[in-house]
Design a protein around this motif. Structure first.
Motif, PDB file in Angstrom:
ATOM      1  N   LEU A  55       7.133  13.253  56.815  1.00 54.86           N
ATOM      2  CA  LEU A  55       6.233  14.409  56.775  1.00 54.86           C
ATOM      3  C   LEU A  55       5.388  14.498  58.039  1.00 54.86           C
ATOM      4  O   LEU A  55       5.160  15.585  58.588  1.00 54.86           O
ATOM      5  CB  LEU A  55       5.303  14.317  55.557  1.00 54.86           C
ATOM      6  CG  LEU A  55       5.726  15.055  54.294  1.00 54.86           C
ATOM      7  CD1 LEU A  55       4.672  14.898  53.222  1.00 54.86           C
ATOM      8  CD2 LEU A  55       5.948  16.542  54.605  1.00 54.86           C
ATOM      9  N   GLU A  56       4.919  13.357  58.510  1.00 53.73           N
ATOM     10  CA  GLU A  56       4.019  13.376  59.665  1.00 53.73           C
ATOM     11  C   GLU A  56       4.720  13.838  60.931  1.00 53.73           C
ATOM     12  O   GLU A  56       4.070  14.313  61.868  1.00 53.73           O
ATOM     13  CB  GLU A  56       3.381  11.993  59.855  1.00 53.73           C
ATOM     14  CG  GLU A  56       2.193  11.810  58.903  1.00 53.73           C
ATOM     15  CD  GLU A  56       1.759  10.364  58.740  1.00 53.73           C
ATOM     16  OE1 GLU A  56       2.463   9.481  59.255  1.00 53.73           O
ATOM     17  OE2 GLU A  56       0.734  10.153  58.067  1.00 53.73           O
TER      18      GLU A  56
ATOM     19  N   ILE B 268       6.794  16.367  61.149  1.00 55.07           N
ATOM     20  CA  ILE B 268       6.961  17.823  61.275  1.00 55.07           C
ATOM     21  C   ILE B 268       5.659  18.432  61.788  1.00 55.07           C
ATOM     22  O   ILE B 268       4.573  17.868  61.615  1.00 55.07           O
ATOM     23  CB  ILE B 268       7.426  18.487  59.957  1.00 55.07           C
ATOM     24  CG1 ILE B 268       6.396  18.295  58.849  1.00 55.07           C
ATOM     25  CG2 ILE B 268       8.781  17.946  59.528  1.00 55.07           C
ATOM     26  CD1 ILE B 268       6.764  19.044  57.577  1.00 55.07           C
TER      27      ILE B 268
ATOM     28  N   ASN C 275       2.430  20.927  62.325  1.00 55.06           N
ATOM     29  CA  ASN C 275       1.435  21.388  61.365  1.00 55.06           C
ATOM     30  C   ASN C 275       1.703  22.805  60.859  1.00 55.06           C
ATOM     31  O   ASN C 275       2.148  23.666  61.607  1.00 55.06           O
ATOM     32  CB  ASN C 275       0.048  21.337  62.004  1.00 55.06           C
ATOM     33  CG  ASN C 275      -0.434  19.909  62.114  1.00 55.06           C
ATOM     34  OD1 ASN C 275       0.087  19.025  61.431  1.00 55.06           O
ATOM     35  ND2 ASN C 275      -1.406  19.683  62.991  1.00 55.06           N
ATOM     36  N   SER C 276       1.424  23.021  59.615  1.00 54.71           N
ATOM     37  CA  SER C 276       1.577  24.335  58.990  1.00 54.71           C
ATOM     38  C   SER C 276       0.919  24.258  57.616  1.00 54.71           C
ATOM     39  O   SER C 276       0.596  23.164  57.138  1.00 54.71           O
ATOM     40  CB  SER C 276       3.073  24.669  58.829  1.00 54.71           C
ATOM     41  OG  SER C 276       3.638  23.801  57.868  1.00 54.71           O
TER      42      SER C 276
ATOM     43  N   GLU D  18       2.405  24.815  54.942  1.00 54.28           N
ATOM     44  CA  GLU D  18       3.368  24.137  54.084  1.00 54.28           C
ATOM     45  C   GLU D  18       3.232  22.621  54.201  1.00 54.28           C
ATOM     46  O   GLU D  18       3.239  21.904  53.213  1.00 54.28           O
ATOM     47  CB  GLU D  18       4.789  24.567  54.466  1.00 54.28           C
ATOM     48  CG  GLU D  18       5.782  24.462  53.327  1.00 54.28           C
ATOM     49  CD  GLU D  18       7.213  24.647  53.817  1.00 54.28           C
ATOM     50  OE1 GLU D  18       7.390  25.050  54.984  1.00 54.28           O
ATOM     51  OE2 GLU D  18       8.127  24.360  53.025  1.00 54.28           O
ATOM     52  N   LYS D  19       3.106  22.155  55.433  1.00 54.45           N
ATOM     53  CA  LYS D  19       2.959  20.709  55.651  1.00 54.45           C
ATOM     54  C   LYS D  19       1.730  20.198  54.905  1.00 54.45           C
ATOM     55  O   LYS D  19       1.763  19.159  54.251  1.00 54.45           O
ATOM     56  CB  LYS D  19       2.839  20.412  57.139  1.00 54.45           C
ATOM     57  CG  LYS D  19       2.669  18.921  57.424  1.00 54.45           C
ATOM     58  CD  LYS D  19       2.546  18.618  58.907  1.00 54.45           C
ATOM     59  CE  LYS D  19       2.271  17.123  59.134  1.00 54.45           C
ATOM     60  NZ  LYS D  19       2.212  16.817  60.591  1.00 54.45           N
TER      61      LYS D  19
END
Lengths: 406, 406, 406, 406
Positions: free
Chosen positions: C239-240, C242, C244-245, C247-248
């Motif tokens: 996860l880290e 990807i 930032n958004s 969704e994240k």
């Protein structure tokens, strides 16, 4: 103690005049639905499903309210038939491909067969909905259906064939073969389903593999025959010792019947004869496996197989209850006149509520061959261990971890 | 005695080796299906209905067997919701357009409300099918549903609104208004349904028309109040005459509670207060009509109206049983974690199993106001005759003969 | 083809004008009933059962028709409660005496628990019969019941206790302890049932024996914890990476919730805390066994145990549906006033439809702790073999052959 | 907003460590049960009902667990049979004594017949409980039952006779008359029930009183015959005008069948013929009344009568479903061998699932005689008013107020 688990506090209302309550667990989620992603209606393709109700009466300019119920009920039946076929195909698949993992698949097989029975129970209940329509309501739009008849459900015929309803035991419909109702793709699919192994055939093969049937091993059938013959002989001796009476006569008559019954059971040519008459469907060896599972059902190895046999009888029973409920509804709806599809409706349907249509009739008739526990051959401890070794190797474990690929 | 009525003879088989049996009634129909005309599958648009099952798990390359059940079950629910809306709209229509023919429509109204209850019973049963799926099976494809949640059934919200679930009594969903889940056409339809009269409102207006409520006529309410006050006074006198005891104390306490209860019943401002709290939904006059129908239910004029009131309670009860069964299933499927649509699932759903969602709550609470038969005002014979005259004129007969145009 | 199996021919009638038909199988039996022996009515002691309907209203000189239904319905409930207790006691007995034969008893245990669920389903349906009585019909004889209330079913309290409803989690009834309603023998029996191990306790002990939990053996719990921690760490790393958004952010939030959840799962003190709050009922080790059975349910060794866990949840679900249906009926019958036994009826009953009364609540909440299949520890093949050896010795076989002595 | 109506607050627990919660409505009642008066167990005579389970297997020293289920299930059946007889007798009584108040009794009659159908639905479901017993479990105690057979339920025979199952249409049981199974009091009661008017006979007399049948009045039958003959003639003329085709041929054939059908309907000698064959049960005039109620079912006067006819068919349908479910269970339990009572069980029972046992077979077959609405004679407005006058006199009101004396 607060929050949902015991539902203690008031829940937030929309009304503005309620004083601000404490927030509770029912409000803490994130409403993902408002953020995009596939939504309920799209997922279920409701545009298709909920736009498929076209009333013939309305098309002809005379909308009859109850035709909508007629359509929706039949569509619901067809949806569930599709689900039953889905389960049935998966079970047939498990049986076809996975001999080696018989035991590991058993829970899945039993669960899916059980699910079919639960669906059939619902389908039997579902007649209650259509029965809210009176014969007068039906009369108002029957004319618009012209030739559409419940007899023509392709999925139901397919389902019967895939379970194992025997083609040559079906009741003829207006002197026609039932398959003549279908054409093109449907007709081909039906024909193909007859060439694939039916559930009955697959169960038969599985029963023939029941460990313990091997003549050169535990030899269940041989031992059982010996025990029963010995048992009946002893019974006869005991009976002959008591003094004459009407009761003794009755008991001797009963014993003679028993003896005849078991003599027939152990006579393979008698089995063939009954198969030719359509009164038995399983092979002789499969019948032996089924009886074996019945007698040793508490052995860990046979517990789930026994549940399977019970569930298969349940399917037969529920299909025949479905047929009978159908008959009852048709009697109310059209009396004894011809049905919408030109069949002599009620009479034809009534003739299908017959043991001819019971696929697992042999499992029912096992009840005829029960014997006192003392006559059942003592079990060979080897039976437990044998199959268990095979499962624990690596390849079977790997196939387990990808179990969804069925 | 021959033929089908008593199913006496053998039925023709396909098997060639059966000797030619006598022909019987089940073979005499003409098989119209083979002659053209609309066939079963086309009529039911099965190409749409049976091709609407797309598994998200399969789309993502990991087909999970049980997702098919999930889809079919929800589609079956939606089909039946559509049917319920069909019946509901027709009943609302009958109430809206046909004041003058109230009585003649009653059988139709009661039958259709009854049909809705039968469908709801099926929907309650239907959970049994989904419950054959374990939480583990569900877990395997939950991820693919992302945001699709049972909460988003547009038809179910519509149905609630059309029956009369009050917008301001609904439990909030993640602090959002329930209507925010819907967009475009669906949102507009929901909003419009709130502007049309709900079943509750139409029943309320019909109850207000109950013959016998007229103050300058039979004046049921006035007479009832007088009788009850007189009755309670006499009870009190009798009680005071017996000697003191614990039992006497209890009985006096009971009588005081009764007196309070009825004092409140005859106080219009108390009624307003309860309406504001959301604990009553019917107007004061409609409540009087409902009580009147209860007391005189055996009068021919009130028999079917009484059945209607019973059937309306049945709808409320079944909807709340549906909600509760839903809650039970969700508990098994996801425990107390958040549901697929982001709601705190179980907790939210549990909070909707509330009397807030009972639309006809007043009909249930009538049970609180029953009185001994002797206190019920004697009926005015005029009540029978009055409405009957109106029906027998020509115009009403004509409208009868075109009754299908509803 | 002749005789019954396919019901081919006419059946003999009493009517004299029917020509003599061939004899068929339905006439070949000997009518033993006419020869003596215990007859149906005596066997069922119908003189007792069918002479136990004494209407209080009739005793008081004012026979009310519907009181008969009230009595018969409650008697039918009590008959079935007795049957449930019969099954429950036998299951508790099997668990108490037979550790060594756990597996061999499993089919019997599951079948009897399943039977209890089928009976409860009937009991839920059975409310439909009592619901044919309107509140007005009930009102006519309520007065004669004085203090007899549904609350006082001794067998139902006993049943709750024997399953494992916790005394300290019960809702109080008019500020009184529920046991105060009972006196003498009944009170003692209830008290004794609290001292015997409940089904919950026996299931708990059985779950603690789940093979594979041994820390110095397969060590399921240790392995699971390691796998989950590793799994969550990897998820976080992915996860880290990807960008930032929104969704994240959501996904991180979800992951943090998951991490919290599992951290709590592996914290024994947290378990104690939840037990003290009444939100968990099983011991920590039993919970581990239950989760293990869930993950490995397709192993032959765990198939029937998994069915048992499912059936136990079913009991909880059905008992809560029973309670809820009871609440719904009471609402119709008496509104929100006090019940016949002096309880504030509806409100008291409604408060018992609570997760407090769910005995196997932990099994439901297992759904919260499901993990991807890849995180489940690979199974140790030894687990299959271990228990199997024990069963095949002679003593276990002997006890098998006398299995009816339970 | 507080208190029970919306179940907002926590409920008091027994646990001492909970801080004192506010008191709520569920605790405000007075626990009358602790104050004396008839208690639950005494009222229901549970000492009789719950001590009537004596296992024959236990008596013989070999207690078989499942015999308890066998006993309890049959006792539950008998309890419900008693309730059905209770309702049936009350309905027969209402019909016998109360011609003059036909309409006022209708709600009561319909409600009680409806209740019987609800009970029968439960009895059909109830087989599910006995079906949890396998044939092997049954085999273990069958021997102890010797001659006790389900065939011997006295109440069920009584029930059949009181509804109107024709003695001469019953299937013989082992060549014996069914009444020979019963002796003494039971035999006499059965015989007497045959002398009292059955439900069928009472319904028949009531149908013969249908207002509008009078030849010198509305003359429904005469008008209907004229309309149908005219209608068929016009149809024929229309058909003859179209050009020849296969379709025309089919339509002419259909029309000829229709014409035959109606010619037969209006021929009283044909009716007699069918009665002699057992294919019709109602008198010719009653049949006319039934058809009239069907056609004018939306008239306020006929709404509840129409519901009654529907409910009577429901009884027939449910009794035949009960028989069929019984057959299915027996097939599982004993296969095709002789039953416990010496009957050839399965085959005998299967032969009773016959239209011979349908009492209201004529109501089903009305569906055969439906006609287009335009052919139904226009209603005479007098029909509404006539009967209504009679009800409003004082004497009828008085009899209303003492309605419980039925």
């Amino acid at each position: 103690m607060s929050g949902c688990p015991f539902m203690g506090r008031n829940h937030q209302l929309f009304s503005s005049n309620s004083s601000q309550p404490e927030e509770d667990d029912s409000q803490k989620g994130i409403n993902k639905a408002s953020k995009g992603g596939i939504v309920y209606g799209e997922y279920l393709q409701l545009d298709k499903v909920l736009n498929a109700q076209v009333l013939q009466s309305q098309q002809k300019g005379n909308r009859i309210h109850d035709e909508h119920l007629f359509i929706v009920t039949h569509q619901a039946y067809e949806l569930w038939f599709k689900q039953i076929l889905w389960e049935l195909d998966s079970v047939r698949d498990l049986f076809t491909k996975n001999h080696v993992r018989d035991e590991r698949n058993m829970l899945k097989v039993v669960s899916r067969i059980h699910r079919i029975t639960i669906i059939f129970k619902l389908l039997v209940e579902q007649f209650a909905v259509l029965e809210t329509m009176t014969s007068l309501d039906f009369f108002d739009f029957r004319q618009y259906l012209s030739v559409a008849s419940g007899f023509q459900s392709f999925q139901f015929r397919l389902l019967e064939s895939k379970i194992g309803v025997a083609d040559h035991l079906r009741v003829a419909y207006n002197r026609q073969h039932y398959r003549d109702t279908f054409h093109g793709q449907e007709s081909e699919n039906l024909l193909r389903s007859l060439q694939e192994p039916s559930l009955l055939q697959l169960v038969e093969e599985w029963l023939e593999r029941t460990p313990g049937l091997e003549r050169d091993g535990f030899n269940f059938w041989g031992k059982l025959q010996a025990n029963i013959e010995e048992g009946l002989k002893l019974e006869k001796q005991k009976l002959e010792e008591i003094s004459n009476s009407e009761e003794k006569g009755d008991m001797l008559e009963d014993l003679n019947k028993q003896t005849e019954l078991f003599t027939a059971l152990f006579d393979p040519s008698r089995h063939e004869h009954l198969i030719n008459k359509g009164e038995r469907r399983l092979s002789y060896k499969a019948l032996q496996g089924a009886l074996m599972i019945n007698f040793y059902r508490e052995e860990p190895r046979f517990q789930v197989p026994f549940q399977l046999l019970t569930a298969l009888m349940e399917i037969d029973t529920l299909m025949s209850k479905w047929r009978y409920n159908h008959v009852c509804m048709v009697h109310r709806m059209i009396g004894s006149k011809a049905g919408t599809g030109g069949s002599s409706g009620y009479c034809y349907l009534r003739s299908t509520v017959s043991d001819r249509y019971k696929v697992f009739v042999d499992l029912f008739n096992l009840a005829t061959f029960l014997v006192p526990r003392a006559w059942v051959p003592k079990l060979d401890p080897q039976i437990h261990k044998f199959h268990y070794m095979a499962e624990c190797n690596d390849s079977s474990y790997n196939s387990y971890s990808s179990e969804d690929s069925d």
